[in-house]
Design an enzyme around this catalytic site. Structure first.
Site, PDB file in Angstrom:
ATOM      1  N   TYR A   1      -6.977   1.924   6.905  1.00  0.00           N
ATOM      2  CA  TYR A   1      -6.034   0.675   5.823  1.00  0.00           C
ATOM      3  C   TYR A   1      -6.675  -0.172   6.866  1.00  0.00           C
ATOM      4  CZ  TYR A   1      -2.846   2.942   9.400  1.00  0.00           C
ATOM      5  OH  TYR A   1      -2.366   3.843   9.584  1.00  0.00           O
TER       6      TYR A   1
ATOM      7  N   LYS B   1       2.290   4.165   1.808  1.00  0.00           N
ATOM      8  CA  LYS B   1       2.212   4.999   3.096  1.00  0.00           C
ATOM      9  C   LYS B   1       2.402   6.393   3.142  1.00  0.00           C
ATOM     10  CE  LYS B   1       5.949   5.134   6.895  1.00  0.00           C
ATOM     11  NZ  LYS B   1       5.261   5.851   7.355  1.00  0.00           N
TER      12      LYS B   1
ATOM     13  N   ASP C   1       1.597  10.583   4.360  1.00  0.00           N
ATOM     14  CA  ASP C   1       2.029  11.034   5.138  1.00  0.00           C
ATOM     15  C   ASP C   1       2.020  12.389   5.583  1.00  0.00           C
ATOM     16  OD1 ASP C   1       4.527  11.868   6.402  1.00  0.00           O
ATOM     17  OD2 ASP C   1       5.884  12.849   4.855  1.00  0.00           O
TER      18      ASP C   1
ATOM     19  N   CYS D   1       4.423  52.036  -5.946  1.00  0.00           N
ATOM     20  CA  CYS D   1       5.926  51.491  -6.178  1.00  0.00           C
ATOM     21  C   CYS D   1       4.776  50.813  -7.020  1.00  0.00           C
ATOM     22  CB  CYS D   1       5.629  51.301  -5.250  1.00  0.00           C
ATOM     23  SG  CYS D   1       7.516  49.403  -5.557  1.00  0.00           S
TER      24      CYS D   1
ATOM     25  N   GLU E   1       1.104  -1.712  -0.011  1.00  0.00           N
ATOM     26  CA  GLU E   1      -0.222  -0.283  -0.047  1.00  0.00           C
ATOM     27  C   GLU E   1       0.927   1.308  -0.173  1.00  0.00           C
ATOM     28  OE1 GLU E   1      -2.782   0.391   3.542  1.00  0.00           O
ATOM     29  OE2 GLU E   1      -3.051  -2.238   2.966  1.00  0.00           O
TER      30      GLU E   1
HETATM   31  S1  IVH Z   1      -0.035  -0.010   8.745  1.00  0.00           S
HETATM   32  C1  IVH Z   1       0.757  -1.845  13.072  1.00  0.00           C
HETATM   33  N1  IVH Z   1      -0.867   1.378   6.660  1.00  0.00           N
HETATM   34  O1  IVH Z   1       2.539   5.062   8.515  1.00  0.00           O
HETATM   35  C2  IVH Z   1       0.804  -0.865  11.605  1.00  0.00           C
HETATM   36  N2  IVH Z   1       0.316   2.779   8.239  1.00  0.00           N
HETATM   37  O2  IVH Z   1       4.125   3.398  10.641  1.00  0.00           O
HETATM   38  C3  IVH Z   1       0.083  -0.612  11.402  1.00  0.00           C
HETATM   39  N3  IVH Z   1       0.762   5.079   7.142  1.00  0.00           N
HETATM   40  O3  IVH Z   1       2.100   6.774  11.560  1.00  0.00           O
HETATM   41  C4  IVH Z   1       0.119   0.385  10.060  1.00  0.00           C
HETATM   42  N4  IVH Z   1      -0.115   4.728   5.453  1.00  0.00           N
HETATM   43  O4  IVH Z   1      -0.088   5.758  10.667  1.00  0.00           O
HETATM   44  C5  IVH Z   1       0.101   1.470   7.898  1.00  0.00           C
HETATM   45  N5  IVH Z   1      -1.302   2.090   3.874  1.00  0.00           N
HETATM   46  C6  IVH Z   1      -0.783   2.392   5.128  1.00  0.00           C
HETATM   47  C7  IVH Z   1      -0.362   3.232   5.869  1.00  0.00           C
HETATM   48  C8  IVH Z   1       0.505   3.930   6.873  1.00  0.00           C
HETATM   49  C9  IVH Z   1       0.838   5.558   5.987  1.00  0.00           C
HETATM   50  C10 IVH Z   1       1.380   5.739   8.450  1.00  0.00           C
HETATM   51  C11 IVH Z   1       0.765   5.113   9.629  1.00  0.00           C
HETATM   52  C12 IVH Z   1       2.240   5.503  10.886  1.00  0.00           C
HETATM   53  C13 IVH Z   1       2.961   4.847  10.241  1.00  0.00           C
HETATM   54  C14 IVH Z   1       3.727   3.793  10.096  1.00  0.00           C
END
Ligand code: IVH
Length: 662
Positions: free
Chosen positions: A220, A112, A114, A425, A110
């Protein structure tokens, strides 16, 4: 009563449906005006019957809940963080660990996003709580703020007893860029990246501010739901989508780690094409039973890993530092760079904000510097590389005279900005016209900075109001102006006369007055004439208008040049009143006096109602008064009304009148 309650239910349904079509499905079904009108009607009914407000009413999305601090909440299960992988080697190592513990596996990759983790709790299908991550165990309860995010469902599609959802709250790149631009123009500190902007917005004590910040969400993860058919992470995503959550569509399943790796490497290149900032990918074991089998270490799951993209920083050289003069006279130093590709485009300029920033980073002309894009959009110098200096670098200083008009430059105490002191100006005049015609302002297409510059230099226009006097022969001889584009431009200028009050107020370029303030002022005053008469005190009494803005507006309208400018616009036929409200104009300009103490509304509320329905709330009774609404203990005004034979209504009669006609 019952009729009204049924109407309320219908309004809620219609508004939420329109919301979903607009935000989630991207297929709008009604115009903004229709939507606003339904929303106003709903707010009116809920205002009269606060006992009918439900937690899933779309009115909850408007914000307005104010708190002093956020209560702490303990998460049902702690929110863990992820281990990081930085290259193919780290990913192979992760795969080896997973397979040795769980055998053959399938992975989901997936994006990530920000932003920041936002945990949502639903009970019997209703959103009851939203919380930040906090330290992972205990977060902050931000339910009112979370409800203002339009894509987060207030009610699930199915009434499941309990569901906890986790996902990422974020601010799209475009909203971030716009917010920062507004803040820079209003002299407020800017956010370093969309993540900080999203976090700052979700931690506002007044949820109305959050509502204005254009946040979004991707879900997610889920906990607590007993859904036997949900067996994998891809099932989780499908289930969340089915319940009405926004789910990022950009996920992909892999059985083979090498294919997964080349996908990840490809995505590192493609990361900039998304309308939101991503800082990596998350790789998860797809099967939930295998996830359980793998379990957790002390701080992170063994079944997932974050693949972090290398931070995009590049090296380049500051060839020069130029100073640009803005519309409010602020001098902004800009670094002219050796062009260099970064985060998806070639960059040759970066704002240096102000002199303090240049001194803090000790950036000199000729320096090698590290460059990145803040939030993937705004080029910014991270730091200088003094070890690469040759000795020929030059320390920059702000000019003492304006580079455009040679007037003295000053820096006022307590301000970071240097300003040109001249109000005539040419740079300020040019920037003022550029601002006036901008899309969010008067929206005059085909009038770019180059054309404006030519018009000003040729003396054809002196200010933006002169645009309305332009004739075909004034513009046809300009560089790169054909017959067709000249005609289109004249048409665009003519069309802009109908743009309306809110964009016009914004277009005036009053210091501290952004697009949002333009809307608030237009709504409050209804016409330029009434806004012109407002005192700083009166302005300050309006929610969201602070003292600096109030003073700046009052000051602006005291200037003689403002009066001349508005006169010119008026003579040209530019519309200076707010758009007709789609409400029936029940009171049609009638002057109505409210007196005595009321039960149902406070004074402000009833006056707002009168104005919403087209009347004027007046302070004293005269022959012109249409009627008086009298509450308990009404005194001299009531006596005067009786003396003049002016009708007197009780609160109940007034409410009935609204119900019948409104
Ligand atoms: S799964 C058990 N999926 O990334 C941990 N995290 O350290 C489950 N984040 O701040 C996290 N997109 O909020 C997951 N598709 C995604 C994500 C995601 C962003 C963030 C999450 C956390 C950091 C993970």
């Amino acid at each position: 009563m019952q009729v009204e309650q049924e109407r309320l239910a219908k309004l809620r349904y219609k508004i939420e449906e329109a919301n979903e079509r607009y935000y989630v499905l991207d297929q709008p079904t009604m115009t903004d005006a229709e939507y606003d009108s339904l929303m106003r009607e709903l707010l009116d009914i809920e205002h009269k019957h606060p006992e009918w407000v439900t937690p899933d009413s779309p009115s909850q999305r408007v914000g307005g809940f104010v708190t002093k601090e956020f209560p702490k909440v303990r998460h049902l299960e702690p929110l863990l963080s992820l281990d990081n992988a930085f290259d193919a080697g780290d990913l192979r190592e992760f795969d080896r660990r997973v397979r040795s513990a769980a055998g053959p596996v399938e992975y989901v990759v997936e994006l990530k996003i920000d932003g920041l983790t936002v945990a949502l709790s639903y009970e019997n299908g209703l959103l009851v709580r939203g919380a930040t991550r906090g330290d992972g165990e205990v977060g902050e309860e931000i339910t009112a703020n979370v409800k203002t995010i339009p894509t987060i469902p207030l009610r699930l599609k199915e009434t499941v007893p309990r569901l906890d959802v986790r996902g990422e709250g974020y601010m799209p790149k475009a909203s971030f860029a716009k917010l920062n631009q507004e803040r820079e123009e209003e002299g407020q500190p800017t956010f370093a990246n969309p993540r900080n902007a999203a976090a700052g917005s979700l931690r506002q004590l007044n949820s109305r501010i959050t509502a204005q910040r254009k946040l979004d969400y991707f879900a997610y993860q889920m906990l607590g739901a007993e859904e036997p058919e949900v067996k994998s992470q891809t099932d989780v995503l499908a289930y969340l989508k089915q319940q009405g959550f926004p789910v990022n569509p950009e996920y992909k399943v892999f059985q083979n780690i090498e294919e997964l790796i080349s996908y990840c490497e490809g995505m590192a290149e493609a990361r900039h094409r998304f309308p939101y900032d991503i800082d990596g990918l998350v790789i998860k074991v797809n099967d939930l039973a295998q996830q359980r089998e793998l379990g957790f270490t002390a701080k992170s799951p063994r079944w997932a890993i974050a693949y972090k993209f290398p931070a995009e920083q590049v090296e380049t050289v500051v060839e020069d530092i130029m100073v640009r003069v803005g519309r409010t006279g602020v001098l902004t130093p800009t670094a002219v760079l050796t062009p260099v590709p970064v985060a998806g485009s070639t960059v040759s300029r970066a704002t240096l904000h102000n002199l303090d920033n240049i001194r803090d980073k000790d950036v000199r002309i000729g320096d090698h510097v590290i460059l990145h894009k803040a939030g993937d959009v705004i080029p910014e110098i991270v730091r200088a590389l003094p070890e690469k200096r040759s000795g020929r670098e030059k320390v920059f200083d702000m000019p003492e005279c304006c580079p455009e008009c040679s007037s003295p430059v000053v820096r006022e105490a307590g301000e970071a900005a240097h300003r040109c002191t001249s109000i005539t100006c040419p740079a300020q005049q040019r920037e003022a016209v550029i601002h006036f015609v901008a899309r969010d302002a008067m929206n005059i297409d085909g009038l770019g900075p180059a054309v404006i510059q030519q018009l000003l230099e040729a003396g054809v226009i002196k200010d933006a109001a002169d645009l309305y006097a332009l004739k075909f022969e004034d513009i046809i001889d300009l560089e790169r102006m054909g017959k067709k584009s000249a005609e289109n431009l004249l048409q665009a200028i003519a069309d802009s006369k109908e743009r309306g009050l809110a964009p016009l107020i914004f277009a005036l370029g009053i210091r501290h007055v952004g697009e949002k303030a333009g809307k608030i002022l237009a709504k409050k005053f209804g016409s330029m004439e009434r806004l012109q008469e407002a005192t700083a005190d009166e302005l300050q009494g309006i929610p969201d208008i602070g003292p600096a803005m109030a003073e700046s507006i009052a000051h602006f309208f005291r200037q003689e040049s403002t009066e001349d400018f508005l006169d010119k616009l008026d003579r040209a036929g530019v519309k200076m009143t707010a758009a007709e409200s789609s409400r029936p104009s029940v009171f049609d300009g009638q002057s109505i006096v409210v007196t005595g103490s009321l039960q149902r509304w406070d004074r402000q509320q009833i006056e707002d109602l009168i104005e919403t329905y087209g009347g004027k709330a007046a302070g004293s009774v005269s022959k012109k008064t249409a009627f008086v609404v009298a509450g308990d203990k009404a005194g001299s005004k009531l006596a005067k009304a009786k003396e003049l034979g002016i009708p007197v209504l009780t609160e109940e009669e007034f409410a009935r009148l609204l119900e019948e006609k409104g």
